[in-house]
Design a protein around this motif. Structure first.
Motif, mmCIF file in Angstrom:
data_model
loop_
_atom_site.group_PDB
_atom_site.id
_atom_site.type_symbol
_atom_site.label_atom_id
_atom_site.label_comp_id
_atom_site.label_asym_id
_atom_site.label_seq_id
_atom_site.Cartn_x
_atom_site.Cartn_y
_atom_site.Cartn_z
ATOM 1 N N ASP A 58 -36.120 14.257 -96.657
ATOM 2 C CA ASP A 58 -37.102 12.865 -95.630
ATOM 3 C C ASP A 58 -38.648 13.128 -95.390
ATOM 4 O OD1 ASP A 58 -37.097 12.951 -92.497
ATOM 5 O OD2 ASP A 58 -36.132 14.739 -93.209
ATOM 6 N N ARG A 59 -38.893 14.275 -95.865
ATOM 7 C CA ARG A 59 -39.988 14.881 -94.964
ATOM 8 C C ARG A 59 -40.983 14.598 -96.690
ATOM 9 N NH1 ARG A 59 -41.215 14.105 -90.233
ATOM 10 N NH2 ARG A 59 -39.495 16.198 -88.966
ATOM 11 N N HIS A 60 -41.724 14.454 -96.427
ATOM 12 C CA HIS A 60 -42.850 14.472 -98.140
ATOM 13 C C HIS A 60 -44.680 15.801 -98.036
ATOM 14 C CE1 HIS A 60 -41.480 10.567 -99.341
ATOM 15 N NE2 HIS A 60 -41.423 10.338 -98.251
ATOM 16 N N CYS A 61 -43.753 17.054 -97.726
ATOM 17 C CA CYS A 61 -44.736 17.631 -97.634
ATOM 18 C C CYS A 61 -45.451 17.741 -99.152
ATOM 19 C CB CYS A 61 -44.272 19.096 -97.277
ATOM 20 S SG CYS A 61 -43.631 18.948 -95.762
ATOM 21 N N ASP A 62 -46.674 18.208 -99.519
ATOM 22 C CA ASP A 62 -47.595 18.418 -100.305
ATOM 23 C C ASP A 62 -46.967 19.592 -101.237
ATOM 24 O OD1 ASP A 62 -49.393 20.074 -98.934
ATOM 25 O OD2 ASP A 62 -50.944 18.849 -99.237
ATOM 26 N N PHE A 63 -46.884 20.635 -100.718
ATOM 27 C CA PHE A 63 -46.665 21.361 -101.641
ATOM 28 C C PHE A 63 -44.579 21.713 -101.772
ATOM 29 C CE2 PHE A 63 -45.335 22.580 -96.988
ATOM 30 C CZ PHE A 63 -44.070 22.761 -97.242
ATOM 31 N N THR A 66 -39.120 18.685 -103.704
ATOM 32 C CA THR A 66 -38.196 18.218 -103.522
ATOM 33 C C THR A 66 -37.816 16.276 -103.492
ATOM 34 O OG1 THR A 66 -37.287 19.784 -102.222
ATOM 35 C CG2 THR A 66 -36.163 18.081 -102.003
ATOM 36 N N PRO A 67 -39.617 15.938 -102.996
ATOM 37 C CA PRO A 67 -39.729 14.707 -102.883
ATOM 38 C C PRO A 67 -39.782 14.006 -104.274
ATOM 39 C CG PRO A 67 -41.576 15.430 -101.230
ATOM 40 C CD PRO A 67 -40.915 16.542 -101.943
ATOM 41 N N THR A 68 -40.106 14.578 -105.179
ATOM 42 C CA THR A 68 -40.359 13.859 -106.694
ATOM 43 C C THR A 68 -38.739 13.806 -107.329
ATOM 44 O OG1 THR A 68 -40.161 16.154 -107.653
ATOM 45 C CG2 THR A 68 -42.433 15.259 -106.994
ATOM 46 N N TYR A 69 -37.937 14.034 -106.398
ATOM 47 C CA TYR A 69 -36.588 14.201 -106.535
ATOM 48 C C TYR A 69 -35.777 12.301 -106.820
ATOM 49 C CZ TYR A 69 -35.299 18.689 -105.897
ATOM 50 O OH TYR A 69 -35.463 20.370 -105.789
ATOM 51 N N GLY A 70 -36.529 11.933 -106.393
ATOM 52 C CA GLY A 70 -36.389 10.422 -106.215
ATOM 53 C C GLY A 70 -34.664 10.015 -105.560
ATOM 54 N N THR A 71 -34.732 11.212 -105.050
ATOM 55 C CA THR A 71 -32.727 10.005 -104.045
ATOM 56 C C THR A 71 -32.834 9.838 -102.855
ATOM 57 O OG1 THR A 71 -32.889 13.122 -103.622
ATOM 58 C CG2 THR A 71 -31.999 12.324 -106.061
ATOM 59 N N GLY A 72 -34.276 9.995 -102.345
ATOM 60 C CA GLY A 72 -34.132 10.111 -100.610
ATOM 61 C C GLY A 72 -33.503 11.239 -99.781
ATOM 62 N N TYR A 73 -32.760 11.201 -98.786
ATOM 63 C CA TYR A 73 -32.202 12.110 -99.098
ATOM 64 C C TYR A 73 -30.848 11.702 -98.279
ATOM 65 C CZ TYR A 73 -29.680 15.791 -95.157
ATOM 66 O OH TYR A 73 -28.756 16.266 -94.736
ATOM 67 N N ARG A 74 -29.713 13.089 -99.130
ATOM 68 C CA ARG A 74 -28.439 12.110 -99.144
ATOM 69 C C ARG A 74 -27.305 13.216 -98.412
ATOM 70 N NH1 ARG A 74 -28.196 9.019 -105.180
ATOM 71 N NH2 ARG A 74 -30.029 7.263 -104.541
ATOM 72 N N THR A 266 -46.052 19.296 -108.234
ATOM 73 C CA THR A 266 -46.561 18.459 -106.770
ATOM 74 C C THR A 266 -48.537 18.493 -106.427
ATOM 75 O OG1 THR A 266 -46.452 21.087 -106.365
ATOM 76 C CG2 THR A 266 -45.116 20.505 -105.802
ATOM 77 N N PRO A 267 -48.935 18.020 -105.108
ATOM 78 C CA PRO A 267 -49.850 17.486 -105.037
ATOM 79 C C PRO A 267 -50.768 18.679 -104.711
ATOM 80 C CG PRO A 267 -48.774 15.981 -103.700
ATOM 81 C CD PRO A 267 -47.304 17.059 -104.628
ATOM 82 N N GLN A 268 -50.275 20.331 -104.116
ATOM 83 C CA GLN A 268 -50.934 20.699 -104.174
ATOM 84 C C GLN A 268 -50.692 21.705 -104.695
ATOM 85 O OE1 GLN A 268 -49.487 24.567 -102.046
ATOM 86 N NE2 GLN A 268 -50.751 24.089 -100.203
ATOM 87 N N GLY A 269 -50.207 22.172 -106.078
ATOM 88 C CA GLY A 269 -49.906 22.490 -106.837
ATOM 89 C C GLY A 269 -51.015 22.185 -107.689
#
Length: 343
Positions: A58-63, A66-74, A266-269
């Motif tokens: 449920d987080r979107h840390c820039d490093f 996981t947020p790029t999976y597009g699944t949300g939290y399941r 990732t944004p940080q990458g």
């Protein structure tokens, strides 16, 4: 992609963890392992099983990718989690590695906290020992359940922490990783982090639950890292170490300083690549969290590596050994090199 060049049909929507097929007894048995990062590992807790009870975050840390999976939290229901574990118990597992670091994402849902308590009780009822190699989110162990409002209650949820980290000498949680939570670019990008005093309070509460081994890990080599910030980090690590040792002198508290990995996508990458700080653009190197491959604005990657070794010597990390009460257990286990993998 199969060996003959054919490709497995893709699902347009990833399966929900509740729908992941349970492994057969035979597959579960083949996936059990005999080694963990503790060496020697208590023989009466081998074989070691594993489970991945959720996906996404449920987080979107820039490093993080996981947020790029597009699944949300399941997540799996408690019933499904215990079905996975019971198959491995029947296959011979004596302990279980939970490789999820988002297990506490359940707390954002109604009754999610009760799910955690039910799962942990079920694990103990099966006489399975728990291992948390990744760092569960500390903010979700508070009465505020990880919310980020100014009025959020950051008091440790002692019942929840007890369920996650209790060890009575025979069953419960034997070892776990804890995130040191280094805020670097500001709290906006790292919304899950706790203020320092509240962070230490959570760590102390975890130690009070009885867990005998902790790996306290953090990431260094970030763009703004310099000698001064590393000195402050070193001081903070010793501060935490002495506080937890005052609670439990027999606790093994090790430090694991990973180095930044500029993960693709990732944004940080992307920021690190565009900045020119990436010294070795080779995935065989930068994909390893133990190998320094990035300069900071103030340190070369060699200096980052030197700090990595120095920080790794904080606390009990020089000893790399299990608590005394485990040392008289049989150690003539088969050193097969077989690691538990998800079934």
């Amino acid at each position: 992609m199969f060996a003959d060049g054919t490709q497995y049909a893709k699902h347009k929507t990833p399966l929900h963890p509740e729908e992941w097929p349970l492994p057969s007894f035979e597959v579960a048995q083949q996936c059990l392992g005999t080694q963990y990062w503790m060496d020697p590992f208590p023989q009466h807790l081998i074989p070691i099983g594993s489970i991945f009870p959720d996906i996404g975050c449920d987080r979107h840390c820039d490093f993080c990718q996981t947020p790029t999976y597009g699944t949300g939290y399941r997540r799996m229901s408690p019933k499904r989690v215990l079905e996975w574990l019971d198959i491995q118990r029947q296959a011979g597992a004596k302990s279980i590695v939970s490789v999820s670091d988002q297990f506490l994402g359940r707390t954002i849902f109604p009754n999610g906290r009760d799910e955690i308590l039910e799962i942990m009780k079920g694990i103990r009822d099966m006489d399975l020992t728990v291992l948390w190699p990744n760092g569960l989110e500390l903010r979700k162990m508070t009465l505020g359940r990880g919310r980020n409002y100014e009025s959020t209650d950051l008091t440790p949820d002692e019942e929840l922490i007890e369920a996650l980290y209790h060890w009575d000498g025979e069953k419960g949680t034997l070892a776990g990783g804890l995130p040191a939570e280094r805020p670097v670019f500001g709290r906006e990008a790292y919304a899950k982090l706790l203020p320092w005093q509240q962070h230490k309070r959570i760590v102390r509460t975890i130690v009070e639950a009885g867990i005998p081994m902790i790996v306290y890990h953090m990431i260094i080599g970030l763009p703004d890292d310099d000698d001064e910030s590393m000195l402050r980090l070193e001081e903070a690590l010793w501060e935490v170490y002495y506080e937890v040792k005052a609670i439990n002198p027999s606790l093994v508290f090790q430090i694991a300083p990973f180095v930044i990995s500029p993960i693709l996508g990732t944004p940080q990458g992307e920021i690190i690549r565009k900045s020119g700080l990436l010294r070795f653009d080779d995935p065989a190197i930068f994909a390893g969290f133990w190998t320094a491959s990035v300069d900071t604005k103030h340190l070369t990657y060699e200096q980052v590596s030197d700090w990595q070794f120095r920080l790794a010597s904080v606390g009990d990390s020089k000893n790399l050994q299990v608590p005394q009460r485990f040392r008289n257990l049989p150690t003539e286990a088969k050193n097969t090199g077989k690691i538990a993998v998800p079934a």
